[in-house]
Design a protein around this motif. Structure first.
Motif, short mmCIF file in Angstrom:
data_model
loop_
_atom_site.label_atom_id
_atom_site.label_comp_id
_atom_site.label_asym_id
_atom_site.label_seq_id
_atom_site.Cartn_x
_atom_site.Cartn_y
_atom_site.Cartn_z
N THR A 143 3.66 -68.07 -23.61
CA THR A 143 3.29 -66.80 -23.24
C THR A 143 2.51 -66.84 -21.65
O THR A 143 3.00 -66.46 -20.74
CB THR A 143 2.07 -66.26 -24.02
N GLY A 156 4.23 -59.08 -24.61
CA GLY A 156 5.47 -59.51 -24.01
C GLY A 156 6.36 -58.31 -23.44
O GLY A 156 6.77 -58.38 -22.52
N ALA A 180 8.73 -63.93 -24.78
CA ALA A 180 7.32 -63.92 -25.48
C ALA A 180 7.13 -63.26 -26.47
O ALA A 180 7.01 -63.42 -27.64
CB ALA A 180 6.47 -63.79 -24.21
#
Length: 458
Positions: free
Chosen positions: A347, A410, A317
């Motif tokens: 995500t 992330g 991500a």
């Protein structure tokens, strides 16, 4: 593949209600994001902007940590089923009350104020609902199906989002923008409230707490086992390590979610010039893609191990999401529908194992408190993005600031996932209580060299 092999009727009902219940829960959570947006002028006045909608959303998000801590403690002490019923009733009342709020033309600023207050209170009840219902479903789940059930439960959020988006697009097409803004938006809130009442009836008639949790609670009441010690033990006591690890991981997920779901909804209008119906369609299709993938990620995390999944997903991500944002929103190289869908997939689909993983990190006496507090308290800072993102924009720029937030989110998921227990497939082939009691198996010994073995023998 059956989700509930070998369970009694109350157990099967608890697992199914956990899945369907989270759909209804998320319907009520996401209503203001899409359904209320085209009608803000009706409640906030003719000069209402994006900020008014953001405040309504933020009110819900800020109410959730309070509800999680309050209802989590109640669920750990008096039972998850009864607490779920109480929370569902409160959610229904708040949604139906919003549907009845008079217009700005009738009562002025009191209209939007009433909506904000009701969303704040409703947020507390919504948190109480998932804080008790999801741990209940996990406690009943078959060990090797727990990740699968978690993914299905978590996927109800995008399914709810897509439902609201498509219903809103349909109502706008049938009624037209004027009638929708005048009264059509109220239909969605009435439906959300009625769905909660139907769910309440199901829980009252069919669902019960898991027997092992009931026994633990009875022993605690009789003084034969430690009683639940609530928020204090979760935030700063015996379970603080698990809490702060999960708080960081959830903060990363919430940062990304706010950017690719809530912020994106507004940016499609302000930056790309899409109309209300077009926005609803784009967000609805993206949510369907997200839901389909998220349904699988929970079970995927069981096959590869929780830690390995979370670290890998977070790193992916952090790399891919900023590039997708730039390609979709900044340069429009990627078609909007495709870009937004991929953004949500890379995500938000990291939530798949969260329902199971949070329950596996906390034992039964503090499970609901730990689950709800880690899940909801981590919302607060990401939810305040309408206030801190402009400052970041002034430094990095309009689109680069969002890319930076996605990168940070992330990396948080990956780093905090690495801090947690391994929880391989073999480790997860146990009931949730056994996993919570011994979350990290002992490290395998490193093979000694022949020379070291000879010295040890001598």
């Amino acid at each position: 593949m059956s989700l509930v092999p070998g369970l009694p009727p109350t157990g099967r009902a608890a697992v199914r209600a956990g899945i369907v219940g989270n759909y209804v829960d998320q319907i009520n959570i996401f209503l203001p994001v899409v359904a209320l947006a085209p009608a803000l002028a009706t409640l906030a006045g003719p000069h209402a902007g994006v900020t008014a909608g953001a405040v309504v959303i933020v009110a819900t998000l800020l109410g959730r940590p309070i509800g999680a801590m309050l209802f989590g403690r109640i669920a750990d002490r008096v039972g998850r089923t009864r607490t779920t019923q109480l929370a569902i009733g409160g959610t229904a009342a708040c949604s139906l009350a919003i549907a009845a709020v008079p217009t700005h033309e009738s009562i002025g600023v009191a209209a939007i104020t009433a909506v904000v207050v009701l969303r704040f209170v409703g947020g507390a009840f919504l948190a109480g609902e998932y804080t008790s219902a999801i741990p209940l479903a996990m406690e009943w789940s078959v060990p090797r199906r727990r990740g699968l059930v978690s993914g299905l439960i978590m996927s109800m959020a995008p399914w709810a989002q897509s439902t609201i988006a498509f219903v809103t697009a349909g109502l706008l097409a049938v009624l037209g923008p004027v009638d929708y803004a005048a009264w059509g938006w109220r239909v969605s809130f009435v439906c959300g409230g009625l769905a909660s009442l139907a769910l309440l009836a199901y829980y009252s008639a069919r669902v019960a707490d898991a027997p092992q949790v009931v026994r633990q609670r009875e022993q605690a009441d009789e003084g034969r086992a430690p009683a639940a010690v609530g928020v204090r033990a979760v935030l700063g006591g015996a379970h603080a390590g698990a809490f702060w690890q999960m708080f960081g991981l959830m903060s990363g997920l919430w940062l990304m979610t706010n950017m690719v779901v809530i912020l994106t909804t507004g940016r499609l209008s302000t930056d790309l010039g899409l109309g209300g119906g077009e926005i609803a369609l784009v967000m609805g299709l993206a949510a369907v893609a997200q839901a389909l993938v998220m349904s699988l990620t929970g079970h995927w995390s069981t096959l590869v191990g929780r830690r390995r999944f979370l670290v890998g997903w977070g790193l992916a991500a952090a790399v891919v999401a900023p590039l997708l944002w730039a390609g979709t929103m900044a340069t429009q190289v990627v078609p909007v529908v495709v870009g937004v869908a991929l953004l949500q997939v890379v995500t938000v689909c990291g939530y798949g194992p969260v329902g199971a993983y949070l329950c596996e990190r906390f034992p039964a006496p503090v499970r609901s408190t730990g689950y709800g507090t880690a899940y909801s308290l981590s919302i607060v800072l990401p939810a305040l993005w309408p206030w801190w993102l402009p400052t970041l924009e002034s430094v990095l720029g309009h689109d680069a600031s969002v890319a930076a937030v996605l990168l940070a989110g992330g990396l948080l998921v990956a780093a905090c996932g690495a801090l947690g227990p391994r929880l391989s497939a073999a480790d997860l082939d146990r009931d949730v209580e056994s996993v919570a009691a011994q979350p990290d198996p002992p490290a395998e010994p490193v093979a000694a060299s022949p020379a070291a073995t000879t010295r040890a023998a001598s």
